[in-house]
Design an enzyme around this catalytic site. Sequence first.
Site, PDB file in Angstrom:
ATOM      1  N   CYS A 122      12.598   3.143   6.421  1.00  0.00           N
ATOM      2  CA  CYS A 122      12.004   3.350   8.096  1.00  0.00           C
ATOM      3  C   CYS A 122      13.340   3.238   9.095  1.00  0.00           C
ATOM      4  O   CYS A 122      14.024   1.987   9.447  1.00  0.00           O
ATOM      5  CB  CYS A 122      10.504   2.569   8.671  1.00  0.00           C
ATOM      6  SG  CYS A 122       9.529   3.188   6.296  1.00  0.00           S
TER       7      CYS A 122
ATOM      8  N   CYS B 247      10.069  -7.819  11.079  1.00  0.00           N
ATOM      9  CA  CYS B 247      10.215  -8.040   9.876  1.00  0.00           C
ATOM     10  C   CYS B 247      12.016  -7.392   9.103  1.00  0.00           C
ATOM     11  O   CYS B 247      12.376  -6.831   9.628  1.00  0.00           O
ATOM     12  CB  CYS B 247       9.638  -6.555   9.340  1.00  0.00           C
ATOM     13  SG  CYS B 247       9.782  -5.963   7.526  1.00  0.00           S
TER      14      CYS B 247
ATOM     15  N   CYS C  89      15.686  -2.553   1.537  1.00  0.00           N
ATOM     16  CA  CYS C  89      14.346  -1.902   1.508  1.00  0.00           C
ATOM     17  C   CYS C  89      14.943  -0.611   1.061  1.00  0.00           C
ATOM     18  O   CYS C  89      15.584  -0.357   1.741  1.00  0.00           O
ATOM     19  CB  CYS C  89      13.297  -2.540   2.444  1.00  0.00           C
ATOM     20  SG  CYS C  89      11.644  -1.366   2.140  1.00  0.00           S
TER      21      CYS C  89
ATOM     22  N   CYS D 219       4.030 -15.015   5.592  1.00  0.00           N
ATOM     23  CA  CYS D 219       4.373 -13.558   4.930  1.00  0.00           C
ATOM     24  C   CYS D 219       5.741 -14.000   4.470  1.00  0.00           C
ATOM     25  O   CYS D 219       6.390 -14.220   4.455  1.00  0.00           O
ATOM     26  CB  CYS D 219       4.508 -13.105   6.414  1.00  0.00           C
ATOM     27  SG  CYS D 219       5.644 -11.640   6.168  1.00  0.00           S
TER      28      CYS D 219
HETATM   29  N1  SAH Z   1       6.662  -2.429   3.196  1.00  0.00           N
HETATM   30  C1  SAH Z   1       6.038  -2.680   3.241  1.00  0.00           C
HETATM   31  C2  SAH Z   1       5.600  -3.990   4.269  1.00  0.00           C
HETATM   32  C3  SAH Z   1       6.732  -4.386   5.078  1.00  0.00           C
HETATM   33  S1  SAH Z   1       6.846  -3.768   6.518  1.00  0.00           S
HETATM   34  C4  SAH Z   1       5.481  -1.702   5.191  1.00  0.00           C
HETATM   35  O1  SAH Z   1       6.153  -1.216   5.312  1.00  0.00           O
HETATM   36  O2  SAH Z   1       4.353  -1.669   4.881  1.00  0.00           O
HETATM   37  C5  SAH Z   1       5.100  -4.477   6.785  1.00  0.00           C
HETATM   38  C6  SAH Z   1       5.229  -3.518   8.857  1.00  0.00           C
HETATM   39  O3  SAH Z   1       5.877  -4.022   9.830  1.00  0.00           O
HETATM   40  C7  SAH Z   1       4.961  -2.856   8.762  1.00  0.00           C
HETATM   41  O4  SAH Z   1       3.826  -2.228   9.586  1.00  0.00           O
HETATM   42  C8  SAH Z   1       5.789  -2.392   9.419  1.00  0.00           C
HETATM   43  O5  SAH Z   1       6.211  -0.865  10.026  1.00  0.00           O
HETATM   44  C9  SAH Z   1       6.469  -2.897  10.440  1.00  0.00           C
HETATM   45  N2  SAH Z   1       7.721  -3.224  11.161  1.00  0.00           N
HETATM   46  C10 SAH Z   1       8.380  -2.918  10.804  1.00  0.00           C
HETATM   47  N3  SAH Z   1       9.865  -3.160  11.471  1.00  0.00           N
HETATM   48  C11 SAH Z   1       8.981  -3.727  12.461  1.00  0.00           C
HETATM   49  C12 SAH Z   1       9.448  -3.606  13.989  1.00  0.00           C
HETATM   50  N4  SAH Z   1      10.635  -3.998  14.788  1.00  0.00           N
HETATM   51  N5  SAH Z   1       7.899  -3.496  15.045  1.00  0.00           N
HETATM   52  C13 SAH Z   1       7.122  -4.221  14.571  1.00  0.00           C
HETATM   53  N6  SAH Z   1       6.802  -3.782  12.994  1.00  0.00           N
HETATM   54  C14 SAH Z   1       7.910  -3.520  12.819  1.00  0.00           C
HETATM   55 FE1  SF4 Z   2      10.482  -1.186   4.503  1.00  0.00          FE
HETATM   56 FE2  SF4 Z   2      10.601  -1.564   6.499  1.00  0.00          FE
HETATM   57 FE3  SF4 Z   2       9.489   0.723   5.912  1.00  0.00          FE
HETATM   58 FE4  SF4 Z   2       8.921  -1.415   4.809  1.00  0.00          FE
HETATM   59  S1  SF4 Z   2       9.174  -0.976   7.033  1.00  0.00           S
HETATM   60  S2  SF4 Z   2       8.684   0.519   4.405  1.00  0.00           S
HETATM   61  S3  SF4 Z   2      10.102  -2.844   4.852  1.00  0.00           S
HETATM   62  S4  SF4 Z   2      11.672  -0.443   5.441  1.00  0.00           S
END
Ligand code: SAH
Ligand code: SF4
Length: 357
Positions: A115, A340, A111, A104
């Site tokens: 989110c 992540c 970022c 990964c």
């Molecule tokens: N930015 C991209 C890729 C990186 S995050 C994206 O958001 O798709 C990769 C995945 O991990 C995403 O589906 C994200 O929503 C998830 N993720 C992030 N934080 C997480 C958490 N605390 N628990 C489970 N999945 C998580």
């Molecule tokens: Fe960025 Fe985390 Fe949202 Fe993916 S899940 S877009 S890494 S803030």
Amino acid sequence: MKRSIYSLTFDQLQEWLIEHGQKKFRAKQVWNWLYKKRVNTFAEMYNLNKDCQLVLKENFYLGTLEQEIKQESKDGTIKFLFKLSDGNLIETVLMKFSYGYSVCVTTQVGCNIGCSFCASGLLTKNRDLSAGEIVEQIMNVQKHLDTKGKEERVSHIVVMGIGEPFDNYDNMMDFLRIVNDQEGLSIGARHITVSTSGLAKRIYDFADENLQVNLALSLHAPNNELRTKIMKINKAFPLEKLMPAIDYYLEKTNRRITFEYILLKDVNDHKKEAEQLVSLLKDKRHLSYVNLIPYNPVDEHNQYDRSEKKAILDFYQVLLENGINCGVRVEHGTDIDAACGQLRSKQIKKDKEKQKA
Ligand code: SAH
Ligand code: SF4
């Protein structure tokens, strides 16, 4: 300025060599040393003439990442924390599956999408990674596997580490071309998955690339109100913009798409949301797979909890009964901060505390 040699695609290296008075065929030799023999110095590339070795050494680094931490989980997952040449920290995770080793990778330092449930978004983006810095993550992990002496190779890649890959599109695309190239690591496009939070414009571009690389969309909610609440990117790209982009991708590529859905207790895990998700996806269910992800708790986001086992199963049942392909993600390395961005944000906190002391 010197840069990482891993930043160049095969064609770019060929061009560069010609521009610098070298023979085109040297590119093949250099890539053989870089990606097949995996040497650590230009001096080891003994079939290049001295002049070629010198000009490469003057213009390129053979690796810029420094390994800071390597954490091994009970299930064999290994998490690497790397320091970039400017001191920034990034994470890379190696996971072992029955079908091979998957890595990964991180695409940005932090970022900007922010989110509400994610550790990476806690720290805003500092900068994009170069293609070379993304390739080097794979190389470092591959070299770790090489030390085991069992001819084990990285066979799969998920672009799901820190960062939004579609916010660093060109470097991410060069990265994909480099690792996929048969002259190099030759990692099959079908074994690579890129995950996006839903930058609709880039989904159209990605569909037009004519690649076999898989796409995953972090959906996490089946309606705008809820999605905007947990992912503010949904304001810029609400479902009425996102879903047509997905339809375009499906039509153009005929490739199955994965919809990621993190289950957050009492937020998006009710029967109602499962039914809404069915309606949203039913016209494309032949090309859809829903990956239900148990939330990985992040200290700073204590407004969220992981859904109960029963809620997860009930949600799954609704999808299944309505003919939506789905599964619940098996977790890896939860004992080593494998969510992540978690290891990185903890390390940054520690460093700051050290500075204060
Ligand atoms: N930015 C991209 C890729 C990186 S995050 C994206 O958001 O798709 C990769 C995945 O991990 C995403 O589906 C994200 O929503 C998830 N993720 C992030 N934080 C997480 C958490 N605390 N628990 C489970 N999945 C998580
Ligand atoms: Fe960025 Fe985390 Fe949202 Fe993916 S899940 S877009 S890494 S803030």
